[in-house]
Design a protein around this motif. Structure first.
Motif, PDB file in Angstrom:
ATOM      1  N   THR A 396      -3.817   6.795  -3.881  1.00 14.02           N
ATOM      2  CA  THR A 396      -4.665   5.959  -3.028  1.00 14.02           C
ATOM      3  C   THR A 396      -5.531   5.051  -3.901  1.00 14.02           C
ATOM      4  O   THR A 396      -6.185   5.524  -4.837  1.00 14.02           O
ATOM      5  CB  THR A 396      -5.562   6.822  -2.137  1.00 14.02           C
ATOM      6  N   ILE A 397      -5.532   3.776  -3.580  1.00 19.46           N
ATOM      7  CA  ILE A 397      -6.248   2.778  -4.381  1.00 19.46           C
ATOM      8  C   ILE A 397      -7.273   2.048  -3.510  1.00 19.46           C
ATOM      9  O   ILE A 397      -6.932   1.608  -2.395  1.00 19.46           O
ATOM     10  CB  ILE A 397      -5.270   1.763  -4.995  1.00 19.46           C
ATOM     11  N   LEU A 398      -8.498   1.938  -4.017  1.00 21.88           N
ATOM     12  CA  LEU A 398      -9.498   1.092  -3.369  1.00 21.88           C
ATOM     13  C   LEU A 398      -9.358  -0.310  -3.953  1.00 21.88           C
ATOM     14  O   LEU A 398      -9.602  -0.531  -5.135  1.00 21.88           O
ATOM     15  CB  LEU A 398     -10.910   1.628  -3.619  1.00 21.88           C
ATOM     16  N   LEU A 399      -8.961  -1.262  -3.131  1.00 23.03           N
ATOM     17  CA  LEU A 399      -8.750  -2.647  -3.548  1.00 23.03           C
ATOM     18  C   LEU A 399      -9.927  -3.493  -3.060  1.00 23.03           C
ATOM     19  O   LEU A 399     -10.196  -3.546  -1.854  1.00 23.03           O
ATOM     20  CB  LEU A 399      -7.433  -3.174  -2.970  1.00 23.03           C
ATOM     21  N   VAL A 400     -10.624  -4.162  -4.003  1.00 20.47           N
ATOM     22  CA  VAL A 400     -11.811  -4.945  -3.671  1.00 20.47           C
ATOM     23  C   VAL A 400     -11.572  -6.396  -4.072  1.00 20.47           C
ATOM     24  O   VAL A 400     -11.424  -6.706  -5.254  1.00 20.47           O
ATOM     25  CB  VAL A 400     -13.068  -4.399  -4.389  1.00 20.47           C
ATOM     26  N   GLU A 401     -11.542  -7.302  -3.088  1.00 17.98           N
ATOM     27  CA  GLU A 401     -11.266  -8.719  -3.337  1.00 17.98           C
ATOM     28  C   GLU A 401     -11.860  -9.535  -2.193  1.00 17.98           C
ATOM     29  O   GLU A 401     -11.638  -9.231  -1.023  1.00 17.98           O
ATOM     30  CB  GLU A 401      -9.749  -8.940  -3.437  1.00 17.98           C
ATOM     31  N   ASP A 402     -12.621 -10.591  -2.534  1.00 18.53           N
ATOM     32  CA  ASP A 402     -13.279 -11.388  -1.499  1.00 18.53           C
ATOM     33  C   ASP A 402     -12.421 -12.529  -0.966  1.00 18.53           C
ATOM     34  O   ASP A 402     -12.747 -13.129   0.049  1.00 18.53           O
ATOM     35  CB  ASP A 402     -14.610 -11.935  -2.014  1.00 18.53           C
ATOM     36  N   GLU A 403     -11.327 -12.859  -1.649  1.00 15.61           N
ATOM     37  CA  GLU A 403     -10.423 -13.903  -1.175  1.00 15.61           C
ATOM     38  C   GLU A 403      -9.381 -13.274  -0.246  1.00 15.61           C
ATOM     39  O   GLU A 403      -8.506 -12.520  -0.693  1.00 15.61           O
ATOM     40  CB  GLU A 403      -9.732 -14.574  -2.359  1.00 15.61           C
ATOM     41  N   PRO A 404      -9.463 -13.531   1.077  1.00 15.06           N
ATOM     42  CA  PRO A 404      -8.593 -12.834   2.043  1.00 15.06           C
ATOM     43  C   PRO A 404      -7.100 -12.950   1.740  1.00 15.06           C
ATOM     44  O   PRO A 404      -6.366 -11.967   1.838  1.00 15.06           O
ATOM     45  CB  PRO A 404      -8.942 -13.517   3.377  1.00 15.06           C
ATOM     46  N   LEU A 405      -6.631 -14.163   1.374  1.00 11.89           N
ATOM     47  CA  LEU A 405      -5.206 -14.333   1.092  1.00 11.89           C
ATOM     48  C   LEU A 405      -4.756 -13.474  -0.084  1.00 11.89           C
ATOM     49  O   LEU A 405      -3.697 -12.836  -0.039  1.00 11.89           O
ATOM     50  CB  LEU A 405      -4.905 -15.805   0.816  1.00 11.89           C
ATOM     51  N   LEU A 406      -5.567 -13.449  -1.148  1.00 14.85           N
ATOM     52  CA  LEU A 406      -5.217 -12.659  -2.317  1.00 14.85           C
ATOM     53  C   LEU A 406      -5.319 -11.168  -2.014  1.00 14.85           C
ATOM     54  O   LEU A 406      -4.490 -10.369  -2.475  1.00 14.85           O
ATOM     55  CB  LEU A 406      -6.135 -13.026  -3.492  1.00 14.85           C
ATOM     56  N   LEU A 407      -6.313 -10.777  -1.223  1.00 14.90           N
ATOM     57  CA  LEU A 407      -6.459  -9.382  -0.824  1.00 14.90           C
ATOM     58  C   LEU A 407      -5.203  -8.909  -0.093  1.00 14.90           C
ATOM     59  O   LEU A 407      -4.658  -7.840  -0.394  1.00 14.90           O
ATOM     60  CB  LEU A 407      -7.692  -9.215   0.072  1.00 14.90           C
ATOM     61  N   ASP A 408      -4.710  -9.729   0.861  1.00 11.90           N
ATOM     62  CA  ASP A 408      -3.515  -9.352   1.615  1.00 11.90           C
ATOM     63  C   ASP A 408      -2.279  -9.287   0.719  1.00 11.90           C
ATOM     64  O   ASP A 408      -1.446  -8.385   0.848  1.00 11.90           O
ATOM     65  CB  ASP A 408      -3.277 -10.359   2.745  1.00 11.90           C
ATOM     66  N   LEU A 409      -2.166 -10.256  -0.204  1.00 12.38           N
ATOM     67  CA  LEU A 409      -0.997 -10.273  -1.088  1.00 12.38           C
ATOM     68  C   LEU A 409      -0.923  -9.017  -1.954  1.00 12.38           C
ATOM     69  O   LEU A 409       0.126  -8.375  -2.061  1.00 12.38           O
ATOM     70  CB  LEU A 409      -1.040 -11.524  -1.975  1.00 12.38           C
ATOM     71  N   VAL A 410      -2.034  -8.679  -2.619  1.00 14.86           N
ATOM     72  CA  VAL A 410      -2.044  -7.515  -3.510  1.00 14.86           C
ATOM     73  C   VAL A 410      -1.894  -6.223  -2.706  1.00 14.86           C
ATOM     74  O   VAL A 410      -1.213  -5.282  -3.135  1.00 14.86           O
ATOM     75  CB  VAL A 410      -3.334  -7.490  -4.356  1.00 14.86           C
ATOM     76  N   LYS A 411      -2.508  -6.190  -1.535  1.00 17.40           N
ATOM     77  CA  LYS A 411      -2.391  -5.003  -0.678  1.00 17.40           C
ATOM     78  C   LYS A 411      -0.940  -4.763  -0.288  1.00 17.40           C
ATOM     79  O   LYS A 411      -0.426  -3.639  -0.371  1.00 17.40           O
ATOM     80  CB  LYS A 411      -3.259  -5.180   0.566  1.00 17.40           C
ATOM     81  N   GLN A 412      -0.255  -5.835   0.132  1.00 14.05           N
ATOM     82  CA  GLN A 412       1.159  -5.710   0.506  1.00 14.05           C
ATOM     83  C   GLN A 412       2.012  -5.297  -0.691  1.00 14.05           C
ATOM     84  O   GLN A 412       2.939  -4.492  -0.564  1.00 14.05           O
ATOM     85  CB  GLN A 412       1.661  -7.041   1.072  1.00 14.05           C
ATOM     86  N   LEU A 413       1.698  -5.862  -1.867  1.00 12.60           N
ATOM     87  CA  LEU A 413       2.437  -5.519  -3.083  1.00 12.60           C
ATOM     88  C   LEU A 413       2.321  -4.024  -3.390  1.00 12.60           C
ATOM     89  O   LEU A 413       3.326  -3.348  -3.658  1.00 12.60           O
ATOM     90  CB  LEU A 413       1.903  -6.339  -4.264  1.00 12.60           C
ATOM     91  N   LEU A 414       1.105  -3.504  -3.344  1.00 12.01           N
ATOM     92  CA  LEU A 414       0.877  -2.087  -3.662  1.00 12.01           C
ATOM     93  C   LEU A 414       1.512  -1.177  -2.614  1.00 12.01           C
ATOM     94  O   LEU A 414       2.131  -0.155  -2.945  1.00 12.01           O
ATOM     95  CB  LEU A 414      -0.620  -1.816  -3.770  1.00 12.01           C
ATOM     96  N   GLN A 415       1.358  -1.547  -1.347  1.00  9.28           N
ATOM     97  CA  GLN A 415       1.921  -0.719  -0.282  1.00  9.28           C
ATOM     98  C   GLN A 415       3.440  -0.710  -0.352  1.00  9.28           C
ATOM     99  O   GLN A 415       4.075   0.316  -0.083  1.00  9.28           O
ATOM    100  CB  GLN A 415       1.452  -1.232   1.078  1.00  9.28           C
ATOM    101  N   ALA A 416       4.024  -1.844  -0.731  1.00  8.83           N
ATOM    102  CA  ALA A 416       5.481  -1.915  -0.843  1.00  8.83           C
ATOM    103  C   ALA A 416       6.013  -0.987  -1.936  1.00  8.83           C
ATOM    104  O   ALA A 416       7.178  -0.570  -1.891  1.00  8.83           O
ATOM    105  CB  ALA A 416       5.912  -3.347  -1.125  1.00  8.83           C
ATOM    106  N   ARG A 417       5.173  -0.674  -2.906  1.00 11.99           N
ATOM    107  CA  ARG A 417       5.581   0.236  -3.990  1.00 11.99           C
ATOM    108  C   ARG A 417       5.124   1.667  -3.746  1.00 11.99           C
ATOM    109  O   ARG A 417       5.162   2.496  -4.657  1.00 11.99           O
ATOM    110  CB  ARG A 417       5.028  -0.260  -5.334  1.00 11.99           C
ATOM    111  N   GLY A 418       4.666   1.962  -2.515  1.00 15.47           N
ATOM    112  CA  GLY A 418       4.384   3.351  -2.150  1.00 15.47           C
ATOM    113  C   GLY A 418       2.930   3.769  -2.151  1.00 15.47           C
ATOM    114  O   GLY A 418       2.598   4.892  -1.749  1.00 15.47           O
ATOM    115  N   TYR A 419       2.017   2.915  -2.629  1.00 11.99           N
ATOM    116  CA  TYR A 419       0.614   3.291  -2.700  1.00 11.99           C
ATOM    117  C   TYR A 419      -0.050   3.187  -1.329  1.00 11.99           C
ATOM    118  O   TYR A 419       0.318   2.350  -0.493  1.00 11.99           O
ATOM    119  CB  TYR A 419      -0.139   2.383  -3.677  1.00 11.99           C
ATOM    120  N   LYS A 420      -1.075   4.001  -1.124  1.00  5.50           N
ATOM    121  CA  LYS A 420      -1.949   3.870   0.043  1.00  5.50           C
ATOM    122  C   LYS A 420      -3.132   3.006  -0.392  1.00  5.50           C
ATOM    123  O   LYS A 420      -3.726   3.250  -1.448  1.00  5.50           O
ATOM    124  CB  LYS A 420      -2.429   5.232   0.527  1.00  5.50           C
ATOM    125  N   VAL A 421      -3.493   2.003   0.372  1.00  6.91           N
ATOM    126  CA  VAL A 421      -4.534   1.057  -0.024  1.00  6.91           C
ATOM    127  C   VAL A 421      -5.676   1.059   0.990  1.00  6.91           C
ATOM    128  O   VAL A 421      -5.447   0.931   2.201  1.00  6.91           O
ATOM    129  CB  VAL A 421      -3.968  -0.380  -0.147  1.00  6.91           C
TER     130      VAL A 421
END
Length: 519
Positions: A396-421
């Protein structure tokens, strides 16, 4: 002089050491002295550091003073080194001073010791002040140089953004073949890399930081500089390059080298208001031929970089003053008179030499000479083919990012590789979120520039909740001072923006696996 100084004293005779100590105290010197008798203890003390002064006997049973001087100049080049010896032949004394000794005092004339120490420590203070002034001059020139380049840089960035926007619009349209999509994707990637490269170059150039020495490929460096100049200088200036093949690496601070060459090129541009030719040449020269003009040239070979224009030129009287701070032949509000003074200081700091040849109406040529590196650094292979498969996990990873587009991109990337975000969009929210989920969160991945509370401060607050928390911080730029603070605070790693998917995934996996591998 400091209220109390720390002295490293190489002396095998306890009686002589006590005599010297008494003389120093009688002279009103406040100090703490550590006496060593042999090579191993002397080197160990040098490596530990923290000394303001080194005193050394010329000869000890196991270690001679010249070897001690060489070691001191390696580990503590700025610390004064004074020989205090029973005998010291004149030739040996002169050779010692040439090799870096600050002074020498005979044991039967210890009345000279306290004045010699006072003078040596005062010179250290003067050198520090001179270095601070040089850094201030360099920083002032950097700001002037950035102002000069600002218009051209804005133009270049707008071009990059136009390319990205245009091709992003194409991607939104339907009916593309795989080949067309791959081509558009490659163009967008190239454009972002150009933008990232320009940002990194500007940050290295503009930031106020300590010199960082690295091995520089001179020809590649000149090529990159010329690319920037072609985009930012007037179109009526033609550029020419003459780059020698097979040059060895130059050990240099890239930001300072960029500053020196840019200053020369800006001066060349100003000397050609109606246009002209600016030429940059590189090559090698033997130290022997250079020593004929500069006796200090001790290296076997030097690299030279030559900047030449066919502009207005200078007379002999002007050439005598061009390296003086604040001297300028430009009109009011057109120059600070710091440019060439900064160039001179940078070349000197690299143990190099500078020459100028100019005649009124016939242009100007500057030649910079630098000692070259004996070894060339190996460049790591970072090609697409050499990249390992993108790793994943189930943590499980806490992802902190104020740019919504970048937050969604990295979140999707991590989730696609099996992580909980679990996500947060500012520093305060990150701390509050972590406090609620501290038992399940395995790692924090956070931007540095966050609203309400920056990433480093948020990490420090999170660390109070869970001292062994694993974290990586991301930023578009990272000064050495901030980087040091992050590492000292316990941040496991840092990631520079812009980044590619495999870089994020690899960093995350490396940090999560660190304890498992014993790192």
């Amino acid at each position: 002089m400091k209220t109390q100084i720390k002295i490293l004293h190489l002396e095998d005779s306890l009686m002589d050491a006590e005599l010297i100590t008494a003389k120093l105290r009688a002279g009103g010197l406040k100090f703490e002295s550590i006496r060593v008798e042999n090579r191993d203890n002397f080197l160990a003390a040098l490596k530990k550091g923290g000394f303001d002064l080194i005193l050394a006997d010329r000869t000890t049973p196991t270690f001679d003073g010249i070897s001690a001087l060489q070691a001191a100049r390696t580990y503590t080049p700025d610390v004064p080194f004074i020989f205090v010896s029973g005998t010291l032949e004149e030739e040996v004394a002169i050779e010692s001073l040439k090799n870096g000794a600050t002074d020498y005092v005979l044991k039967h004339r210890l009345s000279r010791l306290v004045p010699a120490i006072s003078r040596a420590l005062d010179e250290v203070i003067i050198r520090k002040k001179q270095k601070q002034l040089e850094q201030q001059l360099i920083q002032a020139q950097k700001m002037e140089g950035l102002g000069t380049l600002a218009g051209g840089i804005a133009h270049d960035f707008n071009n990059i953004l136009t390319v990205i926007q245009f091709h992003a619009t194409l991607l939104a349209q339907k009916g593309h073949s795989e080949a067309e999509l791959a081509e558009v994707s490659a163009i967008i990637k190239t454009a972002t890399e150009r933008g990232a490269s320009l940002v990194k170059q500007l940050m290295a150039f503009a930031r106020k930081s300590e010199a960082v020495q690295s091995q520089v490929d001179v020809n590649t460096f000149v090529e990159d500089l010329l690319k920037m100049l072609r985009r930012t200088f007037p179109r009526n200036i033609a550029f020419e390059k003459k780059l020698a093949h097979g040059l060895p690496s130059l050990v240099s601070d890239q930001g300072q080298l960029h500053q020196a060459l840019l200053n020369l090129c800006v001066n060349a541009r100003d000397a050609m208001p109606n246009g002209g030719k600016l030429s940059i040449t590189t090559g090698k020269i033997s130290g022997k031929s250079l020593a004929a003009r500069y006796p200090q040239a001790k290296r076997e070979e030097y690299i030279f970089i030559e900047v030449e224009d066919n502009g207005s030129g200078m007379d002999k009287d002007t050439q005598k003053r061009i390296f003086d701070p604040f001297f300028t032949t430009k009109g009011i509000d057109k120059g600070t008179g710091l440019g060439l003074a900064v160039v001179y200081g940078i070349v000197q700091s690299h143990n190099g030499f500078i020459e100028v040849d100019s005649q009124p109406g016939r242009g100007t040529r500057f030649e910079l000479y630098f000692p070259w590196a004996a070894k060339t650094a190996q460049v790591a292979d970072d090609t697409e083919a050499g990249k390992p498969p993108m790793p994943g996990g189930n943590e499980t990873i806490l992802l902190v990012e104020d740019e919504p587009l970048l937050l969604d991109l990295v979140k999707q990337l991590l989730q696609a590789r099996g992580y909980k975000v679990i996500s947060a969009q500012d520093g305060v929210e990150a701390v509050e979120t972590f406090s609620r989920h501290s038992q399940e969160i395995d790692m924090v991945l956070s931007d540095m520039g966050l609203p309400r509370q920056d990433g480093l401060r948020a990490f420090l607050d999170i660390k109070k909740i869970k001292p062994d928390v694993k974290a990586a911080l991301c930023s578009g730029s990272l000064e050495p001072r901030i980087k040091s603070q992050m590492l000292m605070a316990g941040v496991k790693d840092f990631i520079l923006k812009p980044f590619e998917p495999h870089q994020i995934l690899k960093k995350v996996r490396d940090i999560l696996d660190a304890d498992k591998t014993g790192a």
